[in-house]
Design a protein around this motif. Structure first.
Motif, short mmCIF file in Angstrom:
data_model
loop_
_atom_site.label_atom_id
_atom_site.label_comp_id
_atom_site.label_asym_id
_atom_site.label_seq_id
_atom_site.Cartn_x
_atom_site.Cartn_y
_atom_site.Cartn_z
N LYS A 59 0.82 -1.21 0.00
CA LYS A 59 0.00 0.00 0.00
C LYS A 59 0.86 1.26 0.00
O LYS A 59 0.60 2.21 -0.76
CB LYS A 59 -0.94 0.01 1.20
N LEU A 60 1.87 1.30 0.84
CA LEU A 60 2.71 2.49 0.92
C LEU A 60 3.46 2.72 -0.39
O LEU A 60 3.51 3.84 -0.90
CB LEU A 60 3.68 2.38 2.09
N ALA A 61 4.04 1.65 -0.94
CA ALA A 61 4.78 1.78 -2.20
C ALA A 61 3.85 2.19 -3.33
O ALA A 61 4.18 3.05 -4.15
CB ALA A 61 5.49 0.47 -2.52
N TYR A 62 2.68 1.57 -3.39
CA TYR A 62 1.71 1.88 -4.45
C TYR A 62 1.28 3.34 -4.37
O TYR A 62 1.29 4.07 -5.37
CB TYR A 62 0.50 0.96 -4.32
N ASP A 63 0.89 3.78 -3.18
CA ASP A 63 0.38 5.14 -3.02
C ASP A 63 1.46 6.19 -3.29
O ASP A 63 1.18 7.26 -3.85
CB ASP A 63 -0.20 5.32 -1.62
N LEU A 64 2.70 5.91 -2.88
CA LEU A 64 3.78 6.86 -3.14
C LEU A 64 4.10 6.93 -4.63
O LEU A 64 4.25 8.01 -5.20
CB LEU A 64 5.04 6.45 -2.35
N ALA A 65 4.19 5.77 -5.28
CA ALA A 65 4.47 5.75 -6.71
C ALA A 65 3.36 6.43 -7.50
O ALA A 65 3.61 7.10 -8.51
CB ALA A 65 4.66 4.31 -7.18
N LYS A 66 2.14 6.26 -7.03
CA LYS A 66 0.99 6.87 -7.69
C LYS A 66 1.06 8.39 -7.64
O LYS A 66 0.54 9.09 -8.51
CB LYS A 66 -0.28 6.37 -7.01
N ARG A 67 1.74 8.91 -6.63
CA ARG A 67 1.91 10.36 -6.50
C ARG A 67 3.13 10.89 -7.24
O ARG A 67 3.41 12.08 -7.20
CB ARG A 67 2.04 10.74 -5.02
N GLY A 68 3.89 10.00 -7.88
CA GLY A 68 5.06 10.44 -8.62
C GLY A 68 6.38 10.27 -7.91
O GLY A 68 7.42 10.73 -8.39
#
Length: 285
Positions: A59-68
């Motif tokens: 979740k943390l990796a996905y959400d951070l990557a999603k923000r650029g």
């Protein structure tokens, strides 16, 4: 795949490594590095995460990557691989730093993941020349680059004597922000993060906790730049941001077959990302 050799001093994204006490004189990489410095976060943890550890790492990796944010890790089993995979699933960029020459992938089970990282615009990076086999001391040395390349380091799960904590030691020496995921006090794999919290690490419960410290500007732009939960969803969103509204054109320009296109548009609508205008016309909400 072409192998490049570079000095960190000569690359805007890598220059941060030149400030390290034991800075690498040269690096090797395959793939694509960001052309300029962008927010970068390392996510590290145990090779044998619990279901909780797997969930929060993803979740943390996905959400951070999603923000650029560029997600950095070491391509190891467990939390490293989960972080890389989540970043790819988010349509983001991820960099894997290896403890051996890039002519071989270690562990071998992650050859497919390494290939996908490169194909999706990320990179494999190492200070070791081709032909160098992985050795124990090289993994410890590699950890200083994982933290050194990053603006912050997140520990999701780690035992009391986990090698992951060596990365945190480097991060503290390098004045990087350290975040730890609070865990169950009865879990042996939460001992590391919980101990870090007692010692002053920042607690993290969401990607926003990191962004508020290292890249608050990304919090402001998220509502205007939605991203999908799959590469196809992200492609469809980007097409609509460019002004494509017709359903037939969206399918054609995305390169998707009818079934995948229909499923992706349905999920985007259910998640309140897009809305129909009628007549097979679509727009972002």
């Amino acid at each position: 795949m072409k192998l490049y050799q570079i000095s960190p001093d000569n690359h805007p994204y890598l220059q941060i490594l030149s400030t390290l006490a034991e800075n690498p004189r040269k690096l090797y990489y395959i793939g694509n590095l960001p052309a300029e410095r962008v927010p970068t976060v390392a996510i590290v943890g145990t090779r044998r995460p619990t279901p909780y550890g797997r969930e929060v790492t993803y979740k943390l990796a996905y959400d951070l990557a999603k923000r650029g944010v560029v997600v950095v890790s070491g391509l190891a089993l467990g939390c490293d691989a989960i972080a890389h995979r989540a970043a790819l699933d988010a349509g983001g960029k991820t960099i894997a730093i290896l403890a051996n020459g890039l002519d071989q992938i270690y562990p071998a089970a992650h050859r497919g993941l390494a290939k996908e990282i490169i194909e999706r615009g990320g990179a494999l990076l190492s200070e070791y020349e081709p032909g160098t086999s992985p050795r124990k001391h090289q993994f410890l040395a590699r950890n200083r680059l994982v933290s050194g390349l990053s603006d912050a380091v997140i520990v999701t799960e780690a035992g009391s004597r986990s090698g992951t904590l060596a990365t945190i030691t480097h991060a503290l020496d390098q004045n990087r922000e350290v975040f730890a995921v609070p865990g169950n006090i009865t879990s042996s794999l939460s001992i590391g993060p919980n101990r870090l919290l007692l010692q002053g690490a920042r607690p993290i419960t969401s990607a926003e906790d990191v962004l508020q410290i290292i890249a608050p500007q990304l919090l402001k732009t998220q509502t205007s730049l939605p991203l999908g939960q799959t590469p196809l969803e992200s492609t469809l969103i980007q097409l609509m941001q460019r002004g494509v509204r017709d359903g037939d054109q969206l399918q054609e320009q995305s390169g998707a077959n009818a079934a995948d296109y229909s499923l992706s548009m349905t999920m985007l609508e259910l998640n309140s990302v897009v809305r129909p205008l009628g007549g097979n016309q679509w727009t972002l909400r």
